[in-house]
Design a protein around this motif. Structure first.
Motif, PDB file in Angstrom:
ATOM      1  N   GLU A 488       4.197  -1.149   1.090  1.00  0.00           N
ATOM      2  CA  GLU A 488       4.231  -2.331   1.949  1.00  0.00           C
ATOM      3  C   GLU A 488       4.024  -1.963   3.413  1.00  0.00           C
ATOM      4  O   GLU A 488       3.279  -2.638   4.135  1.00  0.00           O
ATOM      5  N   ARG A 492       0.935  -3.249   5.628  1.00  0.00           N
ATOM      6  CA  ARG A 492       1.257  -4.052   6.813  1.00  0.00           C
ATOM      7  C   ARG A 492       0.660  -3.436   8.082  1.00  0.00           C
ATOM      8  O   ARG A 492       0.040  -4.127   8.905  1.00  0.00           O
ATOM      9  N   TYR A 532      -0.096  -9.734   3.029  1.00  0.00           N
ATOM     10  CA  TYR A 532      -0.587  -9.328   4.346  1.00  0.00           C
ATOM     11  C   TYR A 532      -2.084  -9.600   4.534  1.00  0.00           C
ATOM     12  O   TYR A 532      -2.669  -9.194   5.528  1.00  0.00           O
TER      13      TYR A 532
END
Length: 685
Positions: A488, A492, A532
């Protein structure tokens, strides 16, 4: 009418009339009552009524307690009794009637007592007959006079075969007769005996029983009247105890001794032998195999492993099981480390051979720890503890390894425990971060992507190397939550960098085998890309060869799902593992990554032939190649001449923090002057 009297007492008692009313006769008729007390028996004429009376003693031996029976009749209706002689006759007749009444009362009382005694006897007899314990009563000469049903059902002897005999007459074995003789000797000397013996039935079979024998004495004469024997057949109890003992002391799947029995037996070995090796062996991938194959197949694997281990042990050695995946061995008269090491190598080789479960071939991984008595300790608990410490150290080192216990190993093990404790809270404390090492296009020198590298700084431990904590994270499965965080965070951050760079800047993330086994990676990746809004082609996942070899079918299915999203897949550290062409042909990879081991010593101590072979293989299969660990100009030129596509290493850039990487891509947006950056980096190195 009855008046109860206690001599030498001033207590007042009731006079009972036929109508059942109670009044005090002594107060109502004091003159007559005094005459009765003075004479004891006879009659009394007060001119109105004729009273006749006599004392009765109902309880033998209690002369002070008696009843006075009194009869009365009006003189006006007893004309016949006015004559003195007639009165005497009537008095005698009345007395006879009273005496007969008393006799009737006594007889009734005796019959009631007999009835109650008979009822108690019936109850006692019922208890004896229906008791599950065998009961035998003997007379003073030890001749059998009574047995119950349980006696016959337990021993096989019917009543007619035992009556009049002594208990010893029913014994045939010399040893048993001797035991019984000693028991009866104790009974006669001490009055009773109880304990457990092995007795024999009529058919000659033996059985365990708990027996109690007591003397019985006559309550009046205090002389010996009988012997009482009560016994319980313990056969079913022993069967139950053996079943419990088996569960307690033996493993259900393998039949091997559990830790408790292993320790009991090994403590005896320690008393007998000069040296013993305690070997703790763990099948490290059992949980994964159980998850993939199911419990039944998992149990088959454990049984097979135990059989393979047994082939290397002598009859004197002891094999036990600590847990479903952990065995323990007591190797007798063994402290030669060379000999033990040779044995462990042979054992591991055999254990690593595939096990066929249905149509599948399954491979076992092992870690082994060894402690030696008395060199490491004379205490068994310590030896097992040290064996476990050495085994855990072997597990941290890598699968299919054995390690002898050393003090330094214990220190390292304790350090790893501390590391594990701190790692469990690393995410919560926000101690983890990512560094990004640029990946450069060989021909242009442009930065085309970066590899996200995990870093950990702890307040107590300081900066911890990934080589230390990644293995701990995988062993404890913390890698699942940590790996998800890495994915993640990399996605991101990369989304943010798309606004800072001109082109499409990719990011590569390493995935652990545990993540493939314990989580749904395709769904996780899909969810993060959508969250995202990052193009899937900008994400590249890197996996090692070992993942594919362990469970190619399951992993390949997940890889196909990941590739279907548009994500790229690279083989990391190619050439250091199994290097099988099978998975290169079957799976649609995008890139091979040459491990730095095949680059770092070029040209001084390495001809580069292995790296060149990998590059040629990739060219034939139309795969892109990236080389990591490139640090010198010579290495860069060699790779460029052999058509390596991308480079990652200190020659261009070291791993950079988020801020430093942003400065790099914003200060040099076209990525066309890598040399100047390289010089600065090498100065910092």
């Amino acid at each position: 009418m009855i008046q109860k009297v206690i001599e030498n007492s001033n207590k007042e008692f009731s006079f009972v009339y036929p109508d059942q009313q109670d009044i005090s006769f002594s107060q109502e008729k004091p003159k007559i009552w005094q005459a009765i007390l003075n004479k004891g028996s006879g009659y009394f004429d007060d001119g109105k009524d004729l009273y006749f009376y006599t004392p009765v003693y109902p309880l033998e031996g209690y002369r002070n307690l008696h009843w006075v029976l009194i009869g009365a009749a009006p003189l006006d209706v007893l004309g016949v009794f006015t004559n003195e002689d007639n009165r005497t006759i009537v008095l005698i007749a009345a007395l006879l009637i009273f005496i007969l009444g008393i006799i009737s009362l006594v007889v009734s009382w005796l019959l009631l007592i007999k009835k109650e005694a008979s009822s108690r006897e019936k109850i006692t007899d019922s208890i004896f007959k229906n008791s599950k314990e065998g009961i035998m009563i003997m007379d003073a000469e030890m001749r059998i006079v009574y047995i119950n049903k349980a006696f016959s059902s337990i021993t096989g002897y019917p009543e007619d075969e035992v009556m009049g005999k002594t208990p010893i007459d029913l014994k045939t074995g010399v040893r048993l007769m001797g035991i019984y003789s000693n028991i009866w000797k104790t009974v006669n000397e001490e009055g009773n005996w109880q304990g457990e013996i092995i007795d024999e039935r009529k058919d000659g079979t033996t059985y365990p029983k708990y027996i109690t024998i007591s003397k019985i004495f006559d309550s009046k004469s205090d002389t010996l009247s009988n012997y009482l024997e009560v016994f319980e057949d313990l056969t079913n109890t022993r069967i139950t105890e053996e079943a419990i003992n088996k569960i307690k002391h033996y493993d259900e799947v393998t039949g091997l001794p559990t830790q408790l029995l292993f320790e009991i037996t090994t403590r005896e070995f320690i008393k007998q032998y000069d040296c013993i090796a305690i070997i703790v062996l763990q099948i490290t991938n059992v949980n994964t195999l159980y998850d993939n194959l199911g419990k039944k197949s998992g149990d088959i694997l454990i049984k097979e492993a135990s059989q393979r281990i047994k082939t290397f042990l002598s009859d004197a050695d002891l094999l036990g099981i600590l847990h479903k995946d952990q065995f323990i061995i007591a190797r007798i008269n063994s402290n030669d480390r060379l000999e033990i090491g040779h044995l462990m190598n042979k054992m591991m080789t055999y254990l690593k051979e595939p096990v066929e479960i249905g149509n599948e071939k399954v491979y076992l991984n092992v870690a082994i720890g060894i402690a030696v008595f008395p060199e490491d300790s004379a205490d068994l608990e310590k030896l097992i503890e040290y064996g476990n410490i050495a085994k855990n150290y072997a597990l941290q080192t890598g699968d299919n390894t054995y390690v002898f216990y050393e003090k330094e190993i214990k220190e390292s093990y304790l350090n790893n425990l501390k590391l594990e404790t701190e790692l469990r809270s690393a995410l919560e404390k926000n101690e983890l971060s990512l560094a990004y090492q640029p990946q450069v296009q060989v021909d242009s020198g442009a930065i085309i992507a970066s590899e996200a590298l995990l870093r950990w700084h702890n307040d107590n431990l300081g900066q911890v190397s990934p080589g230390q904590f990644i293995a701990v994270a995988e062993r404890t499965e913390l890698i699942i939550s940590i790996g998800n965080w890495v994915l993640e965070e990399a996605i991101r951050q990369n989304k943010k960098w798309q606004h800072l760079s001109k082109g499409q800047l990719g990011v590569a993330v390493n995935l652990s085998p545990i993540q493939f086994k314990k989580s749904d990676l395709p769904q996780i990746i899909k969810g993060l890309l959508e969250k995202y809004d990052l193009s899937a082609e900008l994400l590249e996942i890197e996996i090692t060869e070992g993942i594919l070899v362990e469970n190619m079918e399951a992993v390949s299915d997940q890889l196909e799902q990941i590739k279907a999203l548009g994500v790229k897949v690279a083989i990391d550290d190619f050439g250091t593992g199994y290097s099988s062409l099978k998975y290169l042909q079957n799976l649609n990879f995008d890139k091979l990554k040459i491990d730095r081991e095949f680059i770092k010593d070029y040209p001084q101590n390495d001809t580069g032939n292995i790296a060149k072979t990998i590059l040629n293989l990739a060219a034939q299969m139309d795969l892109k190649v990236i080389a990591e660990g490139v640090e010198t100009h010579e290495q860069f030129l060699f790779l460029k001449e052999n058509h390596c596509h991308q480079i990652q290493g200190y020659y261009f850039h070291k791993p950079l923090s988020v801020n430093d990487f942003e400065m790099l891509i914003t200060a040099n947006p076209d990525h066309s002057e890598p040399a100047m950056i390289r010089v600065e980096v090498l100065k910092e190195k």
